[in-house]
Every structure is written in structure tokens, then in C-alpha cells.
Design a protein around this motif. Structure first.
Motif, mmCIF file in Angstrom:
data_model
loop_
_atom_site.group_PDB
_atom_site.id
_atom_site.type_symbol
_atom_site.label_atom_id
_atom_site.label_comp_id
_atom_site.label_asym_id
_atom_site.label_seq_id
_atom_site.Cartn_x
_atom_site.Cartn_y
_atom_site.Cartn_z
ATOM 1 N N UNK A 305 0.824 -1.194 0.000
ATOM 2 C CA UNK A 305 0.000 0.000 0.000
ATOM 3 C C UNK A 305 0.863 1.251 0.000
ATOM 4 N N UNK A 306 1.910 1.267 0.820
ATOM 5 C CA UNK A 306 2.794 2.421 0.887
ATOM 6 C C UNK A 306 3.569 2.600 -0.407
ATOM 7 N N UNK A 307 3.971 1.493 -1.022
ATOM 8 C CA UNK A 307 4.665 1.589 -2.298
ATOM 9 C C UNK A 307 3.769 2.228 -3.341
ATOM 10 N N UNK A 308 2.483 1.850 -3.353
ATOM 11 C CA UNK A 308 1.548 2.424 -4.327
ATOM 12 C C UNK A 308 1.439 3.933 -4.162
ATOM 13 N N UNK A 309 1.447 4.416 -2.932
ATOM 14 C CA UNK A 309 1.334 5.853 -2.693
ATOM 15 C C UNK A 309 2.648 6.554 -2.980
ATOM 16 N N UNK A 310 3.738 6.058 -2.418
ATOM 17 C CA UNK A 310 4.989 6.803 -2.452
ATOM 18 C C UNK A 310 5.847 6.500 -3.673
ATOM 19 N N UNK A 311 5.504 5.475 -4.454
ATOM 20 C CA UNK A 311 6.219 5.332 -5.715
ATOM 21 C C UNK A 311 5.739 6.384 -6.708
ATOM 22 N N UNK A 312 4.544 6.913 -6.497
ATOM 23 C CA UNK A 312 4.009 7.959 -7.367
ATOM 24 C C UNK A 312 4.435 9.330 -6.850
ATOM 25 N N UNK A 313 5.727 9.525 -6.729
ATOM 26 C CA UNK A 313 6.258 10.760 -6.157
ATOM 27 C C UNK A 313 6.711 11.718 -7.256
ATOM 28 N N UNK A 314 6.467 13.012 -7.013
ATOM 29 C CA UNK A 314 6.905 14.047 -7.957
ATOM 30 C C UNK A 314 7.395 15.265 -7.179
ATOM 31 N N UNK A 315 8.518 15.803 -7.590
ATOM 32 C CA UNK A 315 9.108 16.964 -6.941
ATOM 33 C C UNK A 315 8.214 18.188 -7.130
ATOM 34 N N UNK A 316 8.052 18.981 -6.062
ATOM 35 C CA UNK A 316 7.278 20.219 -6.126
ATOM 36 C C UNK A 316 8.149 21.428 -5.833
ATOM 37 N N UNK A 388 1.615 1.282 -13.003
ATOM 38 C CA UNK A 388 2.657 1.310 -11.980
ATOM 39 C C UNK A 388 3.502 0.037 -12.024
ATOM 40 N N UNK A 389 2.853 -1.109 -12.203
ATOM 41 C CA UNK A 389 3.594 -2.364 -12.308
ATOM 42 C C UNK A 389 4.513 -2.339 -13.524
#
Length: 487
Positions: A305-316, A388-389
Motif C-alpha cells: 500500500x505504501x509503495x503504491x502511494x509513495x512510488x508515485x512521487x513528484x518533486x514540487x 505502476x507495475x
């Protein structure tokens, strides 16, 4: 700037920027000066060429940019000796766009960061410069003016009033037939602009950060797929010079100010507390490395679950290299982790399209949403999970779902034809979602993701079944590829 009581600005042909390449906006070669040139000579060069900015370069490398505003604020206003080297007043932390990028990307970059000039590169070589004036000549100032209004506010209450116009902007985009992909990027850019301004206000209150940091968006904002009034998912990646005893209180206050501000602006707190104001998600780079290493090596349900959220990271905002370093290391590792990927596929299969065994649409049977289809969890999330996969398996750096699918086709993770099918399905399903939400908002109701089939035409229902069939088929392909013999 329009009065804040005015409705959201009208939309015109700005969407043509999504198909206009940056190269079409270039009118002349950039005016470049060496870093050691005196400030006065650089200003004279700007006057001779009739330009409002010059690029500072050396041996073909871009070092910085100097604008009319820099000369006013950094030289004249402070009485700086105009014989000093021009590099001393240049902005050196530069954002650039590629000559092949869409002009729309440049517009969003300027809106998000409140900047007015962006250098253009071709294969790493500087070939031009575009300004907000160039973009204004191509489109109306709808999103740009709203972003400028955000950057002009000096307290959270005024930001809240400006943010209340984002929903109206989204409804106008829907009415204009904007693609769901472009709409998600516009709305996410507005959230970015709010975040950047809140960070500026926080630093004005607390003082400059004691160590470098990267403010990072995750979830739908990270993927540039946000709709108005989403919840917030964000985190802080801190420099490894961070010391909890000396710096902890500062970054806790910074994160709380921003997260509280976003909540006041309508981006409610994440129910799972996956926000920078939570100490667990406000950590130095070394700790983030440990997080991802543990999630990959021990892919239990929470880790997935955490990978799903935090793999979708983008710099702001902040120090971009902190996030880029982390993501590069993770992406270099995931393609070889077949057990981890198998668990990610299993997790993705928990969200399946609502088709019964005969291939007919199946609505929710019980509860307050009985008789509806969940367009988020039953329609769009399965495509996000597939993309994502593919990205994890291929070491693909893209974060946006559409871009992940297109890059996955290039890398061979999925065929080009099936990638196009998924892109089309995503666009169709997301369009249904935002149109449904716009109808609810126009009627004075709260937006949700639960669509009743009677809202659709017969043709739309057939398209809906076709889109779900594409997703279900590709879920089956991944299941055979990674889970054969495991389930």
C-alpha cells in the motif's frame, strides 16, 4: 489580477497549447553572455537586442538567467556595483523545457513556480528562451491568472478564497471538452502553486530552512491526475545533514503550516496521515532509502500500500536532487525483484472492473451506493495499478499514468497496441468521472465517484464495457506472467 470575488476566468483556445510544440514559439536565438561580463554590459546587451532577459553561459553550458526584474531588484534597489560580474545576480537554479515538449508543459511550469522565462534545450544544448508573453499570445490567462493570484496572496485565508475558484475552472474545462489528461495536469498545477506559496509563507514566518529539503507530492497530485478538492498526499525528503535535535522543530512547523494551509484550501488531510506533517513521512534521504528497501524486500500488505502511494512521487519545491537520487536508486532495483513485482500484481488484482462472468456491467448491490459503478476504485485505479507495475518492471521514471503506459510500450513491457487501448480506456473513464462530478456540483451536490448507468447513453455503456474488458484482459496477462503457480 481580477478581484477575488469574480468567478473563475473564462476559458478559450488555451487547449491548443497541448499540441503546440515549444519549438513553434521560438522566434530568435537566445542572447547569451559570459559569467564574468559586468552587469552594466549585460544590461546594455539586453537593450541592444531588445530583450527582457539574457542567458549566462560558458562553453555551451547554461549557468543562469538574468531578467529586467533581477536588474531592478538585485542591482538598482540594493545599490550593487554594476561592474560586478553578471553571474552574481543571475538565477542559477533553473528550470528548462525541451524543444520537443508541448507548450502546455511550459505554461504549467511557469504557473506552478510563478516564473516568467524558461530556457529551451535541444539535446542538452540551449537553443532559445520562451516567456509568459509568448504563451499569452497563444492562449487566454485562465489557469495562468489563477496561479498568479495564488502567488500574490500573503495569508492562508486569502489563499483559501483563491483556491475556491479551482472547482469552477475545472467545470469550465469539462464544458469546453478538455481532455481528462490535460485537465488533471491543470488542476495539479494549481495545487502545486498553492503548495509553493504556502512554503514561501512558511519560510517567511519561520526563517530559511536549516538544511536542504524536497517537498514531494504523492498520489494523484504526484501523478498529475488530480481533480479539484482531492485529499492531500505529500512528504518531505530532507538532506542527510538533518539532525532531529537541531532541525526537527523547524521542519515539523514547516510541514504543519503547509498541510494545514492545504486543508484550509480544500485539500483535506489524508485519512491515512500520509503527509509531511506526520513524522514518519518527514525524514532524511538515508531513511527514505531504508523505507523503500524494506518495502521491496518485505512486500507485506502494508508495504504494498505504501509503495503504491509513495512510488508515485513528484518533486514540487526545494532541492530536486534529493528526490531524483532516491527515485533513480529505487528504479534501478525494482526490475530484478520478481517476488516484489508478483506481490504488486497480486495487490493490483484486488481492484477489478465491475463486469460479471458474462461480460455485463455489474453495479454495487448493497449500501448507500447501490445501483452505481465506482468510477475511481472499479475503473480508474485498476489502470493506474497496471501502469505502476509496468513502470516498476521496466525501471521507468515517468509518474503520470498515461506517460507510464506510453513509455512501457517503448520498453516492451506491453505492446504498443495494448498500451494505446489502456490510454484510450483511461481517458474515457476519467472523462466520465469528471463529467459526472461536474453535473453534481452544478446541481449543488458534493462530488463523488459513483455513477448511475442511467446517466449514460447506450453508446457510452458499450464503450464502458469495452474499456473494462481491456483492463480485465490485461490484468489476466499480468496474473499469468507473475502469479502462475503462486495462486
Amino acid at each position: 489580477m481580477r478581484p477575488m470575488s469574480d468567478p473563475a476566468p473564462a476559458l478559450d483556445d488555451s487547449l491548443t497549447l497541448s499540441t503546440t510544440p515549444v519549438r513553434a514559439l521560438l522566434r530568435r536565438a537566445p542572447v547569451c553572455v559570459p559569467p564574468e561580463l559586468p552587469i552594466r554590459a549585460a544590461a546594455q546587451r539586453m537593450r541592444e537586442h531588445g530583450v527582457s532577459s539574457v542567458l549566462v553561459t560558458q562553453d555551451g553550458a547554461l549557468l543562469g538567467i538574468v531578467t529586467d526584474r533581477d536588474l531592478r531588484n538585485r542591482v538598482l534597489a540594493v545599490g550593487l556595483d554594476p561592474q560586478r560580474p553578471v553571474i552574481e545576480v543571475a538565477t542559477t537554479a533553473l528550470q528548462t523545457v525541451d524543444i520537443g515538449d508541448a507548450a502546455f508543459d511550459a505554461l504549467l511550469l511557469m504557473a506552478r513556480l510563478n516564473i516568467h522565462h524558461v530556457p529551451v534545450t535541444d539535446g542538452g544544448r540551449v537553443v532559445g528562451l520562451i516567456s509568459s508573453t509568448d504563451l499569452h499570445q497563444r492562449q487566454s490567462d485562465s489557469a495562468v491568472v489563477l496561479a498568479q493570484a495564488i502567488h500574490q496572496q500573503d495569508d492562508v485565508e486569502d489563499l483559501r478564497q483563491v483556491a475556491s475558484r479551482i472547482g469552477a475552472l475545472q467545470r469550465q474545462l469539462v464544458a469546453a471538452g478538455t481532455s481528462a489528461h490535460a485537465m488533471g495536469r491543470v488542476v495539479s498545477a494549481m495545487t502545486d502553486a498553492l503548495t509553493v506559496r504556502l512554503l514561501q509563507l512558511a519560510e517567511r514566518k519561520l526563517g530559511p530552512a536549516p538544511v536542504p529539503y524536497a517537498w514531494v507530492a504523492a498520489g494523484s497530485q504526484g501523478r498529475n491526475e488530480q481533480t479539484a478538492k482531492s485529499d492531500q498526499d505529500n512528504c518531505l525528503v530532507l538532506d542527510d545533514a538533518y539532525d532531529e535535535a537541531r532541525h526537527g522543530a523547524y521542519f515539523e512547523a514547516l510541514a504543519r503550516f503547509v498541510c494545514d494551509g492545504l486543508n484550509a484550501c480544500g485539500y483535506v488531510y489524508c485519512p491515512g496521515e500520509m503527509m509531511a506533517m506526520t513524522a514518519q513521512w518527514r525524514q532524511p534521504l538515508a531513511r527514505w532509502r531504508e523505507y523503500f528497501r524494506r518495502w521491496i524486500d518485505t512486500p507485506d500488505p502494508k508495504a504494498l500500500m505504501l509503495t503504491c502511494v509513495f512510488f508515485d512521487q513528484r518533486f514540487v519545491a526545494g532541492e530536486r536532487s534529493l528526490l531524483e537520487t532516491l527515485r533513480a536508486e529505487v528504479l534501478a532495483r525494482t526490475p530484478s525483484q520478481r517476488i516484489f513485482l508478483a506481490h504488486m500484481v497480486g495487490n493490483a488484482l484486488t481492484h477489478t472492473p465491475p463486469l460479471n462472468w458474462l461480460g455485463h456491467l455489474q453495479t454495487i448491490r448493497h449500501g448507500e451506493h447501490a445501483g452505481t459503478i465506482d468510477l475511481k476504485h472499479g475503473a480508474i485505479v485498476p489502470i493506474i495499478d497496471l501502469a505502476r507495475v509496468y513502470a516498476l518492471a521496466g525501471g521507468i521514471a515517468a509518474v503520470n499514468t498515461r506517460e507510464r503506459l506510453l513509455h512501457s510500450a517503448e520498453s516492451g513491457e506491453i505492446s504498443a497496441a495494448r498500451a494505446r487501448d489502456l490510454v484510450d480506456a483511461l481517458e474515457f473513464l476519467t472523462t466520465l468521472r469528471v463529467q459526472h462530478q461536474a453535473r453534481l456540483l452544478e446541481a449543488g451536490h458534493a462530488a463523488d465517484n459513483h455513477l448511475r448507468l442511467e446517466e449514460l447513453s447506450d453508446l457510452e455503456r458499450r464503450h464502458l464495457k469495452d474499456a473494462f474488458a481491456v483492463v480485465k484482459d490485461l490484468q489476466g496477462v499480468l496474473e499469468k506472467r507473475y502469479l502462475a503457480g503462486r495462486l
